[in-house]
Design a protein around this motif. Structure first.
Motif, PDB file in Angstrom:
ATOM      1  N   TYR A  90       0.692  -1.469  -0.108  1.00 12.92           N
ATOM      2  CA  TYR A  90       0.382   0.546   0.275  1.00 12.92           C
ATOM      3  C   TYR A  90       1.000   1.149   0.065  1.00 12.92           C
ATOM      4  N   GLY A  91       1.713   0.962   0.475  1.00 16.04           N
ATOM      5  CA  GLY A  91       2.996   2.249   0.810  1.00 16.04           C
ATOM      6  C   GLY A  91       3.676   2.583  -0.767  1.00 16.04           C
ATOM      7  N   ILE A  92       3.589   1.679  -1.779  1.00 14.62           N
ATOM      8  CA  ILE A  92       4.159   1.587  -2.653  1.00 14.62           C
ATOM      9  C   ILE A  92       3.205   2.221  -3.446  1.00 14.62           C
ATOM     10  N   VAL A  93       2.078   1.756  -3.665  1.00  9.29           N
ATOM     11  CA  VAL A  93       1.281   2.178  -4.128  1.00  9.29           C
ATOM     12  C   VAL A  93       0.254   3.347  -4.348  1.00  9.29           C
ATOM     13  N   GLU A  94       0.488   3.922  -2.745  1.00  7.55           N
ATOM     14  CA  GLU A  94       0.019   4.668  -2.855  1.00  7.55           C
ATOM     15  C   GLU A  94       1.399   6.403  -3.469  1.00  7.55           C
ATOM     16  N   ASN A  95       2.008   6.037  -2.811  1.00 10.49           N
ATOM     17  CA  ASN A  95       2.982   7.429  -2.734  1.00 10.49           C
ATOM     18  C   ASN A  95       3.623   6.977  -4.251  1.00 10.49           C
ATOM     19  N   TYR A  96       3.922   6.421  -5.045  1.00  9.63           N
ATOM     20  CA  TYR A  96       4.278   5.836  -6.348  1.00  9.63           C
ATOM     21  C   TYR A  96       3.546   6.233  -7.385  1.00  9.63           C
ATOM     22  N   SER A  97       3.734   6.401  -8.685  1.00  9.38           N
ATOM     23  CA  SER A  97       2.958   6.702  -9.792  1.00  9.38           C
ATOM     24  C   SER A  97       2.821   5.322 -10.325  1.00  9.38           C
ATOM     25  N   PHE A  98       1.817   4.636 -11.509  1.00 10.46           N
ATOM     26  CA  PHE A  98       1.592   2.902 -11.639  1.00 10.46           C
ATOM     27  C   PHE A  98       2.578   2.282 -12.203  1.00 10.46           C
ATOM     28  N   SER A  99       3.830   3.661 -13.184  1.00 11.38           N
ATOM     29  CA  SER A  99       4.640   2.339 -14.064  1.00 11.38           C
ATOM     30  C   SER A  99       5.839   2.702 -12.919  1.00 11.38           C
ATOM     31  N   ARG A 100       5.991   3.423 -11.519  1.00 12.08           N
ATOM     32  CA  ARG A 100       7.320   3.272 -11.114  1.00 12.08           C
ATOM     33  C   ARG A 100       6.830   1.687  -9.995  1.00 12.08           C
ATOM     34  N   ALA A 101       5.056   2.656  -9.258  1.00 14.47           N
ATOM     35  CA  ALA A 101       5.742   1.332  -8.362  1.00 14.47           C
ATOM     36  C   ALA A 101       4.882  -0.466  -9.025  1.00 14.47           C
ATOM     37  N   LEU A 102       5.104  -0.151 -10.426  1.00 12.72           N
ATOM     38  CA  LEU A 102       4.767  -1.900 -10.446  1.00 12.72           C
ATOM     39  C   LEU A 102       5.532  -2.733 -11.056  1.00 12.72           C
ATOM     40  N   PRO A 103       7.112  -2.110 -11.279  1.00  9.89           N
ATOM     41  CA  PRO A 103       8.500  -2.556 -10.899  1.00  9.89           C
ATOM     42  C   PRO A 103       8.852  -2.965  -9.358  1.00  9.89           C
ATOM     43  N   MET A 104       8.654  -2.025  -9.205  1.00  2.07           N
ATOM     44  CA  MET A 104       9.318  -1.867  -7.486  1.00  2.07           C
ATOM     45  C   MET A 104       8.285  -3.249  -6.587  1.00  2.07           C
ATOM     46  N   ILE A 105       7.154  -3.496  -7.383  1.00  2.46           N
ATOM     47  CA  ILE A 105       5.827  -4.492  -6.467  1.00  2.46           C
ATOM     48  C   ILE A 105       6.902  -6.183  -6.667  1.00  2.46           C
ATOM     49  N   PHE A 106       6.970  -6.217  -8.034  1.00  2.27           N
ATOM     50  CA  PHE A 106       7.634  -7.318  -8.432  1.00  2.27           C
ATOM     51  C   PHE A 106       9.458  -7.382  -8.627  1.00  2.27           C
ATOM     52  N   ARG A 107      10.299  -6.670  -8.415  1.00  5.20           N
ATOM     53  CA  ARG A 107      11.212  -6.637  -7.835  1.00  5.20           C
ATOM     54  C   ARG A 107      11.181  -7.076  -6.676  1.00  5.20           C
ATOM     55  N   GLY A 108      10.707  -7.644  -5.724  1.00  4.27           N
ATOM     56  CA  GLY A 108      10.326  -7.672  -4.354  1.00  4.27           C
ATOM     57  C   GLY A 108      11.236  -7.381  -3.500  1.00  4.27           C
ATOM     58  N   SER A 109      12.070  -7.712  -1.759  1.00  5.52           N
ATOM     59  CA  SER A 109      12.718  -7.072  -1.563  1.00  5.52           C
ATOM     60  C   SER A 109      13.233  -8.185  -0.331  1.00  5.52           C
ATOM     61  N   GLY A 110      13.784  -7.599   0.580  1.00  9.09           N
ATOM     62  CA  GLY A 110      14.198  -8.971   1.712  1.00  9.09           C
ATOM     63  C   GLY A 110      13.070  -9.727   2.102  1.00  9.09           C
ATOM     64  N   ASP A 111      12.121  -8.982   1.851  1.00 10.24           N
ATOM     65  CA  ASP A 111      10.507 -10.334   3.373  1.00 10.24           C
ATOM     66  C   ASP A 111       9.617 -11.104   1.985  1.00 10.24           C
ATOM     67  N   CYS A 112      10.420 -10.543   0.572  1.00  8.90           N
ATOM     68  CA  CYS A 112       9.426 -11.249  -0.650  1.00  8.90           C
ATOM     69  C   CYS A 112      10.199 -12.562  -0.379  1.00  8.90           C
ATOM     70  N   SER A 113      12.047 -12.834  -0.041  1.00  4.95           N
ATOM     71  CA  SER A 113      12.834 -13.882  -0.286  1.00  4.95           C
ATOM     72  C   SER A 113      13.056 -14.641   0.785  1.00  4.95           C
ATOM     73  N   ALA A 114      12.226 -14.005   2.344  1.00  7.39           N
ATOM     74  CA  ALA A 114      12.520 -14.603   3.718  1.00  7.39           C
ATOM     75  C   ALA A 114      11.499 -15.849   3.769  1.00  7.39           C
ATOM     76  N   VAL A 115      12.010 -16.986   4.218  1.00  9.12           N
ATOM     77  CA  VAL A 115      11.155 -18.423   4.307  1.00  9.12           C
ATOM     78  C   VAL A 115      10.629 -17.998   5.698  1.00  9.12           C
TER      79      VAL A 115
END
Length: 165
Positions: free
Chosen positions: A106-131
């Protein structure tokens, strides 16, 4: 197994019910166990909601065109969910060297334009690689990929079978 093709509305309703159960389990893991979802997990949830809604709508009417259109949309959403889950599984198997926790979805979608938010969502972060959770050796992303793939294969078989009939 033949009932799947002889009663497609029931099979589609079953897929919708399985999706709702999976969503409930995800909410249980979040609120009862305390696992916070990463951006890719949230995208997978939206894909799961989409599959649940479209298969539920497909099961409402017996018209062939109605079933085909909603099943095709559900197939696309299941493919999208499988792609996202596969990407997250890849991140878990090959974590980045410098894992930094990014913003939440939600922070990504609210603070960035769609064209910038979409790649940020799919790039992943430390949380996405955690098991944080496993079952029978598979992570949430692994199981999500298997279920999305099963839904996609079922919907594809249903569409091919309905087209031949």
């Amino acid at each position: 197994m033949q009932w799947i093709f002889t009663a497609p509305r029931r099979a589609l309703a079953l897929v919708s019910a399985i999706c709702v159960a999976m969503l409930a389990f995800g909410l249980y893991l979040q609120h009862a166990v305390g696992l916070d979802p990463c951006p890719m997990c949230i995208v997978q949830r939206y894909a799961l909601v989409g599959v649940a809604i479209t298969t539920g709508l497909a099961s409402l009417k017996p018209q062939t065109l109605w079933i085909k259109l909603w099943s095709l949309l559900a197939l696309l959403l299941a493919g999208f969910g499988a792609f996202t889950a596969a990407r997250q599984s890849w991140l878990q198997w090959n974590p980045p060297e410098f894992a930094t926790c990014g913003r939440d979805f939600y922070g990504i979608v609210e603070n960035y334009s769609f064209s910038r938010a979409l790649p940020m969502i799919f790039r992943g972060s430390g949380d996405c690689s955690a098991v944080d959770w496993t079952f029978l050796g598979g992570t949430i992303a692994n199981w999500s990929f298997l279920w999305f793939s099963a839904f996609a294969l079922f919907l594809l078989a249903l569409l091919v079978r309905r087209s031949r009939a």
